[in-house]
Design a protein around this motif. Sequence first.
Motif, PDB file in Angstrom:
ATOM      1  N   UNK A 137       0.829  -1.203   0.000  1.00 30.44           N
ATOM      2  CA  UNK A 137       0.000   0.000   0.000  1.00 30.44           C
ATOM      3  C   UNK A 137       0.867   1.257   0.000  1.00 30.44           C
ATOM      4  N   UNK A 138       0.540   2.197  -0.887  1.00 29.25           N
ATOM      5  CA  UNK A 138       1.214   3.492  -1.001  1.00 29.25           C
ATOM      6  C   UNK A 138       2.638   3.385  -1.532  1.00 29.25           C
ATOM      7  N   UNK A 186       4.992  15.009   2.722  1.00 35.05           N
ATOM      8  CA  UNK A 186       6.206  14.203   2.560  1.00 35.05           C
ATOM      9  C   UNK A 186       6.738  13.764   3.925  1.00 35.05           C
ATOM     10  N   UNK A 187       6.607  14.626   4.914  1.00 39.34           N
ATOM     11  CA  UNK A 187       7.070  14.293   6.267  1.00 39.34           C
ATOM     12  C   UNK A 187       6.251  13.161   6.853  1.00 39.34           C
ATOM     13  N   UNK A 188       4.938  13.236   6.680  1.00 37.76           N
ATOM     14  CA  UNK A 188       4.036  12.206   7.172  1.00 37.76           C
ATOM     15  C   UNK A 188       4.305  10.874   6.468  1.00 37.76           C
ATOM     16  N   UNK A 189       4.520  10.930   5.150  1.00 34.84           N
ATOM     17  CA  UNK A 189       4.791   9.726   4.374  1.00 34.84           C
ATOM     18  C   UNK A 189       6.099   9.067   4.806  1.00 34.84           C
ATOM     19  N   UNK A 221       5.569   6.887   8.027  1.00 33.25           N
ATOM     20  CA  UNK A 221       4.898   5.601   7.782  1.00 33.25           C
ATOM     21  C   UNK A 221       4.106   5.705   6.486  1.00 33.25           C
ATOM     22  N   UNK A 222       4.658   5.183   5.395  1.00 32.73           N
ATOM     23  CA  UNK A 222       3.983   5.314   4.095  1.00 32.73           C
ATOM     24  C   UNK A 222       2.545   4.816   4.081  1.00 32.73           C
TER      25      UNK A 222
END
Length: 310
Positions: free
Chosen positions: A129-130, A222-225, A228-229
């Motif tokens: 996922x992602x 981008x920081x959040x990804x 944890x993607x």
Amino acid sequence: MNTLNQFDTPQLQLLHRGKVRDSLRAPNGERLIVVTDRLSAFDSVLETPIAYKGAVLNGLANFWFEKTKHIIPNHVIELVDANAMLVKEAEPIRVEMVVRAYLTGSMWRGYQAGQRTFSGVTVPDGMTKHQPFPEFILTPTTKEESDREITPENLVSEGWVSQELYDQMAEKALALFKVGSDLLKEKGIILVDTKYEFGLLNGELILIDEIHTPDSSRFWSAEDYAKNPETAEQMDKEYVRQWLIANKQDGKYPRALTPEVSAEASRRYLDIYERIVGSPLPTSSELTTDGDVTTRLVGNLVRAGLMTPS
């Protein structure tokens, strides 16, 4: 808080009222697109408008049209109001060019169910996922009562577009996505996927509708990804969708939002505008006349010569 739920005037012919946009015929034959504060989710327009949403979408579309006009001409003539844009009348191409950089959304749901080919593009087993694709992919859909996935070959064989026109649309869509991705990356935002719509003006391909807005695109922090993607939160109207899902009763979604949810949705739209453009949306005092959006809009249309004082 004052909002623009729809726009009507006996002076201008209403051509089409979509989920969010009202299209009217301008005096000289152009099209006036008024972007309202309506919000659609799960194929339904909610009863609660979102303050500033229309101005955010209109302003962002104008920002991106300006940033990408070296790639392809667009339909913009003039931004006549925070919520309204005067555009050239083009013949729309009934195809949405969807560009994806990550495995998510409906494509992820299909992937989980065992699907590996999407609009003629085959993706490998073992993806998560992602997860990003090695390169951007195109998954076009038709613009019908119910949009459907379709291969480029079938778009041509069914008569939606010629092969030459499809190739041109594909080239432009990928170039637009590259520009958007690069600019947003500098701002700490991931352009996950988006859709582009094209039209023909005097036989020339142009970009129409909207581009890289929270309603047409999926954005992640981008920081959040990086943390944890798989749990990266969308920076768009997904907040409202999740609230609707959490408050679903007897199989039905709520038709209206609470004042708190509406205010938070408005804050999120204003935030993504400021992050992308680099400056806040003009303040409420600048966007309204005595607090009334419609009064301001009519005044600006009169000043632009599109209406006469009533």
